[in-house]
Design a protein around this motif. Structure first.
Motif, PDB file in Angstrom:
ATOM      1  N   GLY A 156       0.945  -1.364  -0.184  1.00 36.00           N
ATOM      2  CA  GLY A 156       0.377  -0.057  -0.102  1.00 36.00           C
ATOM      3  C   GLY A 156       0.414   1.110  -0.281  1.00 36.00           C
ATOM      4  N   VAL A 157       2.508   0.848   0.250  1.00 30.77           N
ATOM      5  CA  VAL A 157       2.940   2.128  -0.574  1.00 30.77           C
ATOM      6  C   VAL A 157       2.319   3.229  -1.610  1.00 30.77           C
ATOM      7  N   ILE A 158       2.517   2.494  -2.783  1.00 33.66           N
ATOM      8  CA  ILE A 158       2.486   3.270  -4.187  1.00 33.66           C
ATOM      9  C   ILE A 158       1.057   2.260  -4.653  1.00 33.66           C
ATOM     10  N   LYS A 159       0.385   2.953  -5.198  1.00 29.30           N
ATOM     11  CA  LYS A 159      -0.904   2.594  -5.832  1.00 29.30           C
ATOM     12  C   LYS A 159      -0.623   1.802  -7.301  1.00 29.30           C
ATOM     13  N   VAL A 160       0.469   2.019  -8.205  1.00 32.82           N
ATOM     14  CA  VAL A 160       0.135   1.802  -9.044  1.00 32.82           C
ATOM     15  C   VAL A 160       1.952   1.094  -9.595  1.00 32.82           C
ATOM     16  N   ASN A 161       2.124  -0.062 -10.532  1.00 33.64           N
ATOM     17  CA  ASN A 161       3.466  -0.514 -10.378  1.00 33.64           C
ATOM     18  C   ASN A 161       3.865   0.518 -11.916  1.00 33.64           C
ATOM     19  N   PRO A 162       5.525   1.401 -11.975  1.00 34.07           N
ATOM     20  CA  PRO A 162       5.233   1.909 -13.016  1.00 34.07           C
ATOM     21  C   PRO A 162       6.483   1.114 -14.437  1.00 34.07           C
ATOM     22  N   CYS A 163       5.931  -0.136 -13.606  1.00 36.78           N
ATOM     23  CA  CYS A 163       6.991  -1.325 -14.625  1.00 36.78           C
ATOM     24  C   CYS A 163       6.268  -1.506 -15.803  1.00 36.78           C
ATOM     25  N   VAL A 164       5.594  -0.985 -16.521  1.00 42.56           N
ATOM     26  CA  VAL A 164       5.387  -1.285 -17.964  1.00 42.56           C
ATOM     27  C   VAL A 164       6.047  -1.005 -19.279  1.00 42.56           C
ATOM     28  N   VAL A 165       7.170  -1.568 -19.010  1.00 38.97           N
ATOM     29  CA  VAL A 165       7.363  -1.104 -20.527  1.00 38.97           C
ATOM     30  C   VAL A 165       7.527  -2.404 -21.032  1.00 38.97           C
ATOM     31  N   VAL A 166       7.363  -3.122 -21.968  1.00 37.86           N
ATOM     32  CA  VAL A 166       6.601  -4.239 -23.125  1.00 37.86           C
ATOM     33  C   VAL A 166       7.708  -4.418 -22.940  1.00 37.86           C
ATOM     34  N   GLY A 167       8.677  -5.992 -22.855  1.00 39.57           N
ATOM     35  CA  GLY A 167       9.403  -7.011 -23.163  1.00 39.57           C
ATOM     36  C   GLY A 167      10.560  -6.114 -21.896  1.00 39.57           C
ATOM     37  N   GLY A 168      10.457  -5.549 -20.790  1.00 33.50           N
ATOM     38  CA  GLY A 168      11.598  -5.676 -20.339  1.00 33.50           C
ATOM     39  C   GLY A 168      12.069  -6.373 -19.359  1.00 33.50           C
ATOM     40  N   GLY A 169      11.209  -7.017 -19.441  1.00 35.41           N
ATOM     41  CA  GLY A 169      11.876  -8.270 -18.691  1.00 35.41           C
ATOM     42  C   GLY A 169      11.969  -9.911 -19.856  1.00 35.41           C
ATOM     43  N   VAL A 170      12.314  -9.443 -20.582  1.00 34.21           N
ATOM     44  CA  VAL A 170      12.839 -10.517 -22.060  1.00 34.21           C
ATOM     45  C   VAL A 170      13.904 -10.341 -22.667  1.00 34.21           C
ATOM     46  N   THR A 171      14.353 -11.287 -22.954  1.00 32.64           N
ATOM     47  CA  THR A 171      15.559 -11.275 -23.338  1.00 32.64           C
ATOM     48  C   THR A 171      15.817 -12.436 -24.088  1.00 32.64           C
ATOM     49  N   SER A 172      16.191 -12.305 -25.613  1.00 30.60           N
ATOM     50  CA  SER A 172      16.243 -13.659 -26.625  1.00 30.60           C
ATOM     51  C   SER A 172      17.748 -14.171 -25.436  1.00 30.60           C
ATOM     52  N   ALA A 173      17.806 -15.185 -25.453  1.00 35.86           N
ATOM     53  CA  ALA A 173      18.537 -16.404 -25.115  1.00 35.86           C
ATOM     54  C   ALA A 173      19.115 -16.923 -26.727  1.00 35.86           C
ATOM     55  N   ARG A 174      20.666 -16.212 -25.949  1.00 41.81           N
ATOM     56  CA  ARG A 174      21.770 -16.690 -27.385  1.00 41.81           C
ATOM     57  C   ARG A 174      21.643 -17.763 -27.590  1.00 41.81           C
ATOM     58  N   SER A 175      21.374 -18.252 -28.962  1.00 40.23           N
ATOM     59  CA  SER A 175      21.625 -19.560 -29.229  1.00 40.23           C
ATOM     60  C   SER A 175      23.045 -20.355 -29.853  1.00 40.23           C
ATOM     61  N   ARG A 176      23.035 -21.423 -28.655  1.00 40.95           N
ATOM     62  CA  ARG A 176      24.683 -21.777 -29.456  1.00 40.95           C
ATOM     63  C   ARG A 176      24.523 -23.489 -29.638  1.00 40.95           C
ATOM     64  N   THR A 177      25.208 -23.999 -30.025  1.00 40.94           N
ATOM     65  CA  THR A 177      24.653 -25.294 -31.460  1.00 40.94           C
ATOM     66  C   THR A 177      25.691 -25.966 -29.817  1.00 40.94           C
ATOM     67  N   PRO A 178      25.134 -26.902 -29.737  1.00 45.41           N
ATOM     68  CA  PRO A 178      25.913 -28.495 -28.751  1.00 45.41           C
ATOM     69  C   PRO A 178      27.381 -28.787 -29.021  1.00 45.41           C
ATOM     70  N   ALA A 179      27.465 -28.994 -28.340  1.00 50.09           N
ATOM     71  CA  ALA A 179      29.047 -29.058 -28.412  1.00 50.09           C
ATOM     72  C   ALA A 179      29.077 -30.284 -29.110  1.00 50.09           C
ATOM     73  N   THR A 180      29.800 -31.498 -30.326  1.00 47.98           N
ATOM     74  CA  THR A 180      29.423 -32.566 -30.847  1.00 47.98           C
ATOM     75  C   THR A 180      30.290 -33.081 -29.851  1.00 47.98           C
ATOM     76  N   VAL A 181      30.203 -35.004 -30.143  1.00 49.79           N
ATOM     77  CA  VAL A 181      30.687 -35.858 -29.296  1.00 49.79           C
ATOM     78  C   VAL A 181      32.530 -35.077 -29.388  1.00 49.79           C
ATOM     79  N   GLY A 182      32.972 -35.249 -30.628  1.00 52.10           N
ATOM     80  CA  GLY A 182      34.393 -34.921 -30.836  1.00 52.10           C
ATOM     81  C   GLY A 182      34.618 -33.789 -30.237  1.00 52.10           C
ATOM     82  N   GLU A 183      33.530 -32.837 -29.455  1.00 52.28           N
ATOM     83  CA  GLU A 183      34.459 -32.133 -29.276  1.00 52.28           C
ATOM     84  C   GLU A 183      34.078 -32.033 -27.835  1.00 52.28           C
ATOM     85  N   VAL A 184      32.776 -32.627 -27.254  1.00 48.36           N
ATOM     86  CA  VAL A 184      33.780 -32.796 -25.928  1.00 48.36           C
ATOM     87  C   VAL A 184      34.602 -33.667 -25.231  1.00 48.36           C
ATOM     88  N   GLU A 185      34.859 -34.928 -26.311  1.00 51.27           N
ATOM     89  CA  GLU A 185      36.264 -35.350 -25.973  1.00 51.27           C
ATOM     90  C   GLU A 185      37.732 -34.110 -26.146  1.00 51.27           C
TER      91      GLU A 185
END
Length: 386
Positions: A156-185
């Protein structure tokens, strides 16, 4: 000085009590903010007024006094107090929140009072972060700000949350190609001897770093024909030290079948690098302590570059086993169980014949490992001629 009814006002060492014509008493004091503060209602007796003033004095002396006009409180003061009150948070989360506050929120927002925040102020802050902060940290900082303001709304300290930026809390995860079996070795062979099996376990077991770093000798069962590992705790890195905790999900405490190709290197690792006690850490330094997060990151980065995969992080290793298991027919629910992830739907699926399917997944991973070892697309091993 005399008041109506012949009663006299009383000045004290702290605060002020004024008798009213009604026979009741009004109390006031000067707060740490320099403002004179009146009690909301008159008191029936002078003692009640005196007790109330004593409570305010105690709060001021203890540093717990809060302005009745809490919306006038600076964001920085509220945010720090809010975090201090969150005893339900894990140590790693508290560490993250402190870092986000210190680096991304307080430098810009600390002195703005809560009631003055608007979506425009939050938008300007976000725009400032875009030029100075990475996408992940920016999204994390926004989500933390939104959570803090939600708390202020809830109180009850404030009436509304000012954080209303669309997509403000979203980030696109960087896509990494999984290591191959050989690369793991290649990565495994490029690591210090006592950490080679750590790389293979990370890639093929589906366990997270925190789970790997609290494995004990007694976590492994039925060595010989087949092997399973029981996960019951995690060691979370906080400021380069480790805090042991329970898994964060319902299926976090689980038993995972290991591919058979891990059994021999597991037995060798246990014999050479692990104490004989069942409680001995499986992955540790020569002195028996857990390897620090910073040291692991350093030696892993060097090894990954030798495999031509400088983009990989240690946490990306388990994508190898997960992706190969998916290609082998593992369902989403089965993968979530193996990796220790959960949702209400996945938790229900976890209860249905999971153990048999996880053993089948481990067999699929063995086949993928053998197939990968037979391909020619792996980078050269260290020391091989081009």
């Amino acid at each position: 000085m005399t008041r109506s009814g012949g009663q006299s006002a009383g000045r004290r060492s702290f605060g002020y009590i004024r008798p009213l014509s009604s026979g009741r008493f009004q109390a006031s004091y000067q707060g740490p903010d320099g403002q004179r503060r009146l009690a909301d209602l008159p008191f029936e007796t002078r003692k009640a007024a005196d007790d109330w003033l004593s409570e305010q004095r105690i709060a001021i002396d203890a540093g717990t006094w809060r302005s009745p006009d809490r919306a006038d409180e600076p964001f920085g003061d509220y945010a720090v107090r809010w975090l201090g009150s969150r005893t339900d948070l894990k140590a790693s989360t508290v560490s993250l929140y402190k870092r986000l506050l210190s680096c991304h929120l307080l430098p810009t927002l600390a002195d703005v009072v809560l009631k003055d925040f608007t979506p425009e102020i939050i938008g300007s802050w976000q725009a400032h972060l875009e030029g100075t902060t990475g996408a992940t940290a920016r999204a994390q900082a926004y989500r933390l700000a939104r959570t803090i303001f939600n708390a202020a709304v809830g109180e009850g300290v404030i009436k509304v949350n000012p954080c209303v930026v669309v997509g403000g809390g979203v980030t696109s995860a960087r896509s990494r190609t999984p290591a191959t079996v050989g690369e793991v070795e290649v990565i495994a062979e490029a690591m210090p001897d006592r950490y080679r099996f750590l790389i293979r376990m990370a890639a093929w077991s589906g366990l997270s770093r925190g789970e790997l770093f609290d494995l004990r000798r007694g976590s492994f069962l039925a060595l010989g024909g087949s092997a399973v590992v029981t996960v019951s705790s995690v060691a979370v890195s906080v400021d380069d030290t480790y805090v042991v905790d329970r898994p964060t999900s319902v299926v976090g405490s689980r038993t995972v079948h290991l591919p058979k190709h891990l059994i021999e290197p597991l037995e060798e690792h246990l014999a050479e690098f692990v104490g004989k006690d069942d409680d001995a850490l499986v992955f540790c330094t020569r002195t028996g302590k857990r390897v620090t997060s910073s040291h692991l990151s350093k030696v892993f980065a060097q090894a990954a570059r030798q495999a031509g995969r400088g983009d990989l992080r240690f946490r990306d290793l388990r994508d190898t086993g997960a992706s190969l298991a998916a290609r082998g027919g593992a369902t989403t629910e089965e993968l979530m169980n193996r990796l220790g992830h959960t949702s209400s739907r996945a938790a229900r699926a976890y209860r249905r014949s999971v153990d048999q399917r996880d053993k089948a997944i481990a067999e699929t991973l063995d086949a993928a490992y053998l197939a990968g070892r037979d391909t020619s697309d792996a980078p050269n091993q260290p020391g091989d001629q081009p």
